[in-house]
Design a protein around this motif. Structure first.
Motif, PDB file in Angstrom:
ATOM      1  N   ARG A 119       0.832  -1.195   0.000  1.00  0.00           N
ATOM      2  CA  ARG A 119       0.000   0.000   0.000  1.00  0.00           C
ATOM      3  C   ARG A 119       0.872   1.254   0.000  1.00  0.00           C
ATOM      4  N   ASP A 177      -9.940  -2.865  -0.145  1.00  0.00           N
ATOM      5  CA  ASP A 177     -10.616  -2.591   1.125  1.00  0.00           C
ATOM      6  C   ASP A 177     -12.019  -2.037   0.947  1.00  0.00           C
ATOM      7  N   ASP A 218      -3.579   3.838   3.635  1.00  0.00           N
ATOM      8  CA  ASP A 218      -3.367   2.391   3.809  1.00  0.00           C
ATOM      9  C   ASP A 218      -4.350   1.593   2.947  1.00  0.00           C
ATOM     10  N   ASN A 219      -5.337   2.271   2.385  1.00  0.00           N
ATOM     11  CA  ASN A 219      -6.298   1.588   1.525  1.00  0.00           C
ATOM     12  C   ASN A 219      -6.078   1.938   0.056  1.00  0.00           C
TER      13      ASN A 219
HETATM   14 MG    MG Z   1      -7.582  -1.128   5.305  1.00  0.00          MG
END
Ligand code: MG
Ligand code: AMP
Length: 502
Positions: A202, A281, A271-272
């Motif tokens: 990520r 996600d 982070d996604n």
């Molecule tokens: Mg996530």
């Protein structure tokens, strides 16, 4: 290079080697572990926590076959998908990462997911096999490491719908119920999803490396990502900058594709955002009904940070965080590195605009771009917003041979559009067929998804979901007309809300 390096066996490997079932060798597992070859900064060995009573509720047969796995064997392997038995050759680990959540930096990591390894497919492709909801890890903080059935099926339905829509995405191989209850706002049946991804690296993985302050770690991660996802950039003069620009290009295209079909990710934290360019996600995501750029479904997105119309801007913001993390690799002089990064990130807007315009033109049956096309598109969107027109159905109607749109305020736009199409050398039939390839007839309507999930979660009835999945597998099938899957929610339906971290 890490991809090719044989990983060292982890110290506690013997603790994690849950005895494999003898029938497993016939399933077709061919797992490799290139990510595990990265420095331990990036992962912790961690076995899934067995669940009480794993029961397979859905298995993706076509995807299993693409991966080189035998569906008829997997069908009997609920214990593998529940994390009770490891597939042959698995080396489970939790990945470390950080991220900006709603604009604030924080360290995270897989708190409820385990990477079992990378499956090598019959065509030589490499895919992460991840269990999500598989128990606690060193990164769980106060979380239980578990997931509820509804949210895991939601990810299954929407990720598979996105795939059928032609949008890069992680995929869903299987969901098992665990026979355990997870405590959320209300008790939910527990479940584990098996997620397939080109990789789970990520933007936040790079932020983690940068936060740890060691240039070698960052460089190793960048080299690994280049080799795994952007090998063509390795030979360029400033390969790290070219890598960054390639990630930016894939993200610009991806976000434009979301915009073309009314998809709202809902939680575009760094982070996604996957380096490989897949949508990842599926938490509070949802599809827009009537066109409004301010549309937000997530219950916690109070300021509309992740609203439909804000997604391109947020993608650029996230990519700026990636550039920041990569600064030491752009140039050894920090000032020059910042200049390089600043100049580079400016190109996001034009990259995005190019993809957006190309997709919107196709949605209107236009084969080439003319100067006035942008106005034509924006005027349509303005009308849709003012008249609260359903996004998907408006384009679906326009894709008919003779669109039946009688609203008097719309007639002048229709005439402009007609004149523009008549200028083209392509036939009307060709234009209609272009539109039908770009305007879905079926999307995962929020109320339909909810019906499928409540039937599954509350009554253990999976038939509603199966039927929905069948329709969503052919989103561009304009030869059928199934009213219940095309209808927007009833006007009096209460406002739809989605939830994070469920
Ligand atoms: Mg996530
Ligand atoms: P997400 O909102 O799914 O992107 O998750 C954000 C972070 O919270 C990630 O580090 C997850 O692993 C973690 N997380 C979410 N749910 C749980 C849970 N039930 N237990 C432990 N960690 C979780």
């Amino acid at each position: 290079m890490p991809l090719l390096k044989k990983p060292k066996p982890s110290q506690n490997q013997h603790l994690m080697s849950i005895v494999s079932d003898s029938f497993q060798s016939t399933a077709g597992w061919k797992l490799e572990h290139s990510y595990a070859g990265l420095p331990t900064l990036f992962h912790r060995s961690n076995a899934p926590e067995p669940v009480r009573d794993p029961k397979l509720v859905i298995l993706n047969h076509p995807l299993a076959s693409e991966l080189g796995l035998k569906p008829e064997v997997l069908q009997r392997q609920a214990r593998v998908f529940g994390g009770n038995v490891l597939p042959e050759g698995a080396r489970p680990l939790a990945q470390a990462y950080a991220g900006h959540q709603y604009g604030h930096f924080t360290t995270l990591g897989d708190g409820r997911a385990i990477l079992l390894g990378e499956q090598i497919t019959p065509t030589g492709e490499r895919f992460d096999i991840q269990l999500k909801g598989s128990g606690q890890t060193p990164f769980s903080r106060n979380g239980d490491g578990r997931a509820g059935l509804g949210p895991m099926l939601r990810e299954y339905i929407i990720s598979e719908a996105m795939h059928a829509l032609g949008i890069p995405t992680t995929r869903s191989l299987a969901v098992v119920t665990t026979g355990e209850t997870v405590r959320r706002m209300r008790p939910l049946p527990g479940a584990v999803l098996t997620r397939i991804a080109a990789s789970h690296i990520r933007v936040g993985t790079f932020e983690w490396a940068a936060a740890k302050g060691r240039k070698e770690g960052l460089q190793t991660l960048a080299d690994y990502s280049i080799q795994r996802h952007y090998p063509e950039t390795a030979e360029s003069e400033n390969s790290y900058l070219t890598f960054f620009e390639s990630v930016m290009e894939r993200q610009a295209k991806l976000i434009s594709q979301w915009m073309h079909i009314g998809f709202i990710h809902g939680v575009m934290n760094t982070d996604n955002m996957a380096i490989c360019g897949e949508t990842i996600d599926y938490g509070p995501c949802a599809f827009m009904d009537s066109y409004d750029p301010d549309t937000v479904f997530s219950s916690i997105d109070h300021h509309g940070r992740y609203a439909y119309g804000n997604q391109p801007h947020i993608a650029q913001w996230n990519l700026a965080r990636l550039a920041e993390a990569l600064l030491p690799l752009f140039h050894e002089d920090e000032k020059q590195a910042i200049e390089i990064a600043n100049e580079s990130i400016q190109s996001f807007q034009s990259r995005y605009q190019k993809h957006w315009l190309a997709g919107m033109s196709a949605k209107l049956g236009l084969f080439s771009e003319e100067a006035d096309d942008s106005d034509l598109i924006h005027d349509l969107l303005k009308w849709m917003q003012a008249s609260q027109a359903d996004f998907t159905n408006t384009f679906r109607t326009l894709s008919q041979e003779s669109p039946d749109l009688t609203d008097p305020t719309f007639q002048s736009w229709l005439l402009r559009w007609k004149a523009r199409r008549e200028q083209q050398s392509q036939s009307r039939q060709e234009s209609v067929s272009l539109m039908r390839r770009h305007n879905p007839a079926y999307i995962p309507r929020n109320h339909q998804v909810e019906e499928a999930l409540s039937a599954a979660s509350d009554r253990a009835d999976f038939s509603v979901m199966q039927r929905l999945l069948e329709v969503l597998a052919k989103p561009y099938d304009h030869s059928t007309s199934i009213p219940e899957y095309m209808a927007p929610p009833a006007a009096d339906a209460c406002e739809y809300q989605t939830f994070c971290g469920t």
